[in-house]
Design a protein around this motif. Structure first.
Motif, PDB file in Angstrom:
ATOM      1  N   PHE A   1      71.098 121.878  60.563  1.00  0.00           N
ATOM      2  CA  PHE A   1      72.437 122.343  60.192  1.00  0.00           C
ATOM      3  C   PHE A   1      72.409 123.748  59.618  1.00  0.00           C
ATOM      4  O   PHE A   1      71.456 124.132  58.948  1.00  0.00           O
ATOM      5  N   ASP A   2      73.495 124.485  59.866  1.00  0.00           N
ATOM      6  CA  ASP A   2      73.643 125.805  59.261  1.00  0.00           C
ATOM      7  C   ASP A   2      74.251 125.675  57.871  1.00  0.00           C
ATOM      8  O   ASP A   2      73.891 126.403  56.954  1.00  0.00           O
ATOM      9  N   PRO A  23      70.745 125.265  70.311  1.00  0.00           N
ATOM     10  CA  PRO A  23      69.386 124.944  69.836  1.00  0.00           C
ATOM     11  C   PRO A  23      69.418 123.874  68.730  1.00  0.00           C
ATOM     12  O   PRO A  23      70.258 123.948  67.829  1.00  0.00           O
ATOM     13  N   ILE A  24      68.512 122.918  68.820  1.00  0.00           N
ATOM     14  CA  ILE A  24      68.535 121.800  67.873  1.00  0.00           C
ATOM     15  C   ILE A  24      68.203 122.275  66.455  1.00  0.00           C
ATOM     16  O   ILE A  24      68.828 121.855  65.492  1.00  0.00           O
ATOM     17  N   ASP A  30      66.726 128.533  65.288  1.00  0.00           N
ATOM     18  CA  ASP A  30      66.664 129.090  66.643  1.00  0.00           C
ATOM     19  C   ASP A  30      68.016 129.568  67.161  1.00  0.00           C
ATOM     20  O   ASP A  30      68.127 130.036  68.287  1.00  0.00           O
ATOM     21  N   ARG A  31      69.078 129.416  66.368  1.00  0.00           N
ATOM     22  CA  ARG A  31      70.416 129.760  66.860  1.00  0.00           C
ATOM     23  C   ARG A  31      70.706 131.253  66.710  1.00  0.00           C
ATOM     24  O   ARG A  31      70.165 131.910  65.832  1.00  0.00           O
ATOM     25  N   THR A  32      71.620 131.718  67.566  1.00  0.00           N
ATOM     26  CA  THR A  32      72.012 133.127  67.518  1.00  0.00           C
ATOM     27  C   THR A  32      73.510 133.219  67.275  1.00  0.00           C
ATOM     28  O   THR A  32      74.200 132.198  67.155  1.00  0.00           O
ATOM     29  N   VAL A  64      81.351 123.010  74.220  1.00  0.00           N
ATOM     30  CA  VAL A  64      81.236 123.026  72.762  1.00  0.00           C
ATOM     31  C   VAL A  64      80.521 124.296  72.294  1.00  0.00           C
ATOM     32  O   VAL A  64      80.818 124.843  71.236  1.00  0.00           O
ATOM     33  N   LYS A  65      79.613 124.755  73.116  1.00  0.00           N
ATOM     34  CA  LYS A  65      78.834 125.944  72.753  1.00  0.00           C
ATOM     35  C   LYS A  65      79.723 127.183  72.554  1.00  0.00           C
ATOM     36  O   LYS A  65      79.369 128.094  71.826  1.00  0.00           O
TER      37      LYS A  65
END
Lengths: 255, 621
Positions: B160-161, B130-131, B135-137, B101-102
């Motif tokens: 959520f983004d 990242p939860i 923290d996401r890239t 999924v990543k």
């Protein structure tokens, strides 16, 4: 529903990922496929009519087969080739219909006449095994399997020479030691795999796993069901001459 | 054999391996290398629940019509597999291509109920995403939420983004185009999210800043950039006859909760029950053309082979061509041995005639949802159903041979008194008495009445969004009292009463009207082992209570506190068409026990007419 229906027998294969689909779910899959194909199948009478369909020897989860059968009753017929084509338009990867025959009017259900099946047992290769858990005690090496394989294949030709072949068999109530020799019609090494021809059905039912267990006992290796892949080749019944022949020989192809 | 993400040993060691292998009838196959955008659609619950959801089937179909998008699916791994995946570090994978999924561009998560929130964290965690969104890239998918719970996304905003506010059919094309243009042009993740936040219907939580008053209520909710919209207007499909609908829905191998063709005939509800969120957020009510749905019915049965078809709407009886459509189905489907299931029908001569034709009377039961036990309280909640209507419907049915009745009630409704609670057994008793008034030879044995009550949870975007939720002890006391009162009825032997436990409803109450402060609680509950909270077997209230305690969060602030009329709510930045002013006037009318007519009787000016269609313009106004 008209009074007169035709009994047909369908031979199909259950391969690949379909081995994870249980028997009941596969039945539902075929019921839906029959509807999608818009076949002229007959329905039972009563308040909630169902398709007149019945399956032969159920296949255990995890086993593949190219010799599976079910019977169905139809109101009208089309040629076998067309049946096969229309069925296969509705299949998914792993399951396909191999042939369709018309049964005599008085034919008994496949389920009740099944008498034997044959299987080929292959040893799993590295790709099939789960080696991801490096830190676990269950870790197994490819060489372990190769070693087991060698030892098991050595005893295959001699197992049937024994007077009795005893294994533990689980019944609904308890576990007991049973002599399974009468259920093994043939047992041999074919191209580095094990071929076995076993009693199946209501009279005597022997699972290939039991034979594998007996072979492991004989070879002095530990039985692990994940070492093997079991594949059924064909399902048989006993004809008037007492010969075991394919269920496909119970009727005629429709031309 | 196609490559599976899980080994044979794992699949043979868990329950229902078919949940994880894909390959279902009507599954879409594409080469992921041939598309620009890979979208993974997630229902954060077990496969059988997720596969029963119509919304995902619609979006799966809509997205996959685009050549540049491949939409795949993922569901929550059941706890047995969850354990194995953690032990062996297996990343969560999609069903179609069995790939991580990543690696996807988007992970879309549908939010159907509050109790799935820890499962969202499970999906992110198992995927190696990242939860916390911060923290996401660029290597992580853009995590998008949608569905009913996104109408107050604040408790899960930090995870959520993007939230897609409203109906999914309308605006994803814009999101995809925007993403496609930016994904390889050197834009940062923040740049992409910033651009998405300017697309109508999109809410990007990181583009907004919140501050609180000393008492914990919201003080302000402001965008951090000038070009980010202050309010997000919900997306709504206004040409309801010209919108994608899946003619070839997925057909699972294993039996799922809704193992049938689901045909949406209408969206929205004209009734305006004051407790009902769906009745407000899906306004205005829109109907599908009867010839269109006839065509869909035939095509979908043909493409799936299903043996049952079910109609989907909030109130099927209000679909204007219901008679024509139902008789068409009976005729057409009967020949094909397809069963028809008709939920949410008002009991009257027509529905009884239909039920007689499509169900076995001996097995089926009549269902009424009066929701409250007395007429006074039913007026408060604006539930049009009167005792007279119930008794009339029931009597017609009894004469037709029915003898099983189900009643659905709520306890803890605003202004509810002991007398209202006692009205529940009283109503059931009167129905039983009416049954036994029928001469013995004209009725069908004994009657059986089953009543159940749930614990009322006030929801955002309803007139009761200001209301206090009852405290759980009082609720349980009241439920016990109702149960005792049932035992005292003359026909007690024919009456059965059950009520829901209070714990889960309290948590729903917290999250339904919660704010961003709650994300820590959800995170800690998840970290302490909470998943599948919607499943009684797995729900662990103690762990949840510990998570609240650890973060110093007072549940009562969210549940039992009655809100001031001028309070700024965490969800006020969303515009659903229905105005806060209308909801407030409904809240006042409720407290006075004054009913409001339904949309077809009289327009009450709720605000949904601004979308320019549906029931608001049915009469050619």
């Amino acid at each position: 529903m008209s009074e007169e229906t035709y009994k047909i027998r369908i031979k199909y294969a259950k391969m690949g990922v379909l081995k994870y689909i249980g028997h009941l779910d596969l039945m539902r899959f075929f019921q839906k496929a029959v509807k999608r194909a818009d076949f002229d199948i007959a329905y039972s009478q009563g308040y909630s009519p169902h398709q007149l369909m019945s399956f032969a020897a159920p296949l255990a989860l995890g086993v593949t087969s190219e010799g599976e059968y079910f019977d169905a009753q139809f109101n009208s017929l089309i040629p076998s080739d067309e049946f096969v084509r229309k069925f296969n338009e509705q299949m998914v990867d792993g399951v396909y219909v191999k042939d369709v025959i018309l049964l005599p009017e008085k034919a008994k259900k496949a389920m009740s006449i099944v008498a034997a099946s044959d299987y080929v047992i292959t040893f799993k290769s590295e790709d099939d095994l789960d080696f991801t858990d490096d830190n676990k005690t269950e870790k197994r090496k490819v060489s372990d399997i190769a070693d087991k394989k060698k030892k098991i294949l050595e005893v295959v030709p001699y197992l049937l020479e024994k007077e009795t072949i005893e294994v533990f068999r689980k019944t609904k109530k308890n576990e007991k030691v049973e002599d399974i020799k009468k259920g093994i019609y043939k047992l041999e090494v074919r191209k580095d795999n094990i071929y076995m021809f076993l009693a199946t059905g209501s009279e005597y039912n022997l699972k290939p796993e039991s034979v594998l267990e007996a072979l492991c006992n004989e070879a002095g290796v530990e039985y692990n069901k994940f070492d093997y892949h079991i594949h059924r080749i064909e399902t048989y019944y006993k004809n008037e001459d007492n010969n075991l022949v394919s269920l496909l020989e119970t009727g005629e192809r429709i031309i | 054999m196609s490559e599976l993400a899980l080994s044979d040993e794992i699949l043979m060691g868990i329950e229902k391996p078919a949940r994880y292998i894909g390959n279902e009838v009507n599954m879409v196959r594409k080469n992921p290398n041939d598309v620009d955008i890979r979208f993974c659609m997630c229902f954060p619950d077990v496969y059988e629940i997720g596969m029963s959801h119509l919304g995902i089937q619609i979006l799966y179909d809509t997205f996959n019509r685009r050549d540049d998008v491949y939409c795949e699916r993922v569901y929550s791994p059941w706890p047995d597999l969850d354990r194995v995946m953690r032990d062996k570090n297996i990343p969560l994978f999609s069903l179609e291509t069995q790939s991580p999924v990543k690696d996807f561009d988007f992970l879309g998560i549908t939010l159907q109920y509050e109790m799935c929130y820890t499962n969202i964290l499970q999906v992110l965690d198992l995927s190696g995403i990242p939860i916390y969104a911060k923290d996401r890239t660029l290597d992580d998918p853009i995590v998008v939420g949608g569905g009913p719970c996104s109408y107050n996304p604040e408790p899960i905003a930090d995870f959520f983004d993007v939230f897609y506010i409203g109906e999914g059919e309308t605006r994803y094309d814009d999101v995809f185009e925007c993403y496609k243009a930016m994904k390889d042009d050197g834009s940062s993740r923040v740049d992409i999210l910033h651009a998405i936040s300017k697309i109508p219907g999109m809410y990007v939580p990181s583009m907004y800043e919140v501050s609180y008053n000393e008492d914990g209520t919201l003080a302000s909710f402001e965008p951090i950039h000038e070009d980010v919209p202050r309010t997000v207007t919900k997306e709504v499909v206004m040409d309801f006859n010209d919108v994608h609908y899946p003619e070839k829905p997925l057909v699972p191998f294993i039996q799922v909760t809704q193992d049938r063709v689901t045909l949406e005939i209408m969206r929205g509800c004209i009734r305006g029950c004051r407790f009902c969120q769906a009745g407000m957020i899906y306004r205005p009510t829109r109907q599908k053309d009867v010839n269109l749905i006839k065509d869909y019915a035939v095509k979908m049965i043909r493409s799936t082979g299903h043996e049952e078809i079910s109609l989907s709407s909030l109130s099927s009886s209000d679909y204007e061509c219901l008679k024509e459509f139902t008789y068409f189905l009976i005729e057409e489907m009967g020949n094909q041995h397809v069963n028809i299931s008709l939920p949410s029908l008002r009991i009257d001569a027509f529905s009884l005639d239909v039920m007689k034709k499509v169900q076995d009377i001996k097995k089926s039961s009549l269902t009424f949802a009066p929701e409250a036990g007395t007429q006074r309280l039913r007026d408060v909640i604006n539930k049009g159903l009167t005792e007279e209507v119930i008794l009339n419907g029931a009597m017609q049915a009894f004469h037709g041979g029915w003898n099983k009745v189900k009643f659905y009630f709520m306890l803890g409704l605003p202004t509810e008194t002991m007398e209202d609670a006692e009205g529940i057994p009283a109503l059931c008793e009167r129905v039983a008495e009416a049954y036994y008034d029928i001469p013995k030879d004209q009725r069908n044995g004994k009657i059986s009445i089953t009543a159940s009550s749930s614990f009322f949870v006030p929801k955002p975007f309803t007139p009761f969004q200001w209301a206090a939720m009852l405290d759980p002890d009082t609720y349980i006391e009241r439920a016990h009292h109702v149960k005792d009162t049932f035992r005292q009825q003359l026909n007690a032997k024919s009456l059965k009463y059950t009520y829901h436990e209070s714990y889960v409803s309290v948590l729903e109450g917290v999250f339904a009207r919660g704010d961003r402060k709650l994300s820590k609680v959800i995170y800690d509950a998840y970290k302490s082992g909470c998943i599948f909270d919607a499943w009684t077997d797995f729900f662990d209230n103690d762990k949840w209570m510990a998570a609240f305690e650890k973060n110093g969060i007072d549940k009562e602030f969210y549940t039992t506190r009655e809100r001031n009329e001028d309070e700024l709510f965490p969800w006020d930045f969303i515009d659903i068409g229905v105005t806060k002013r209308f909801l407030l006037s409904e809240w006042k009318q409720a407290k006075k026990g004054v009913v409001t007519p339904n949309c077809r009787e009289k327009c009450s000016g709720c605000g949904a007419a601004k979308f320019g269609g549906g029931v608001c313009f049915e009469r050619g106004k």
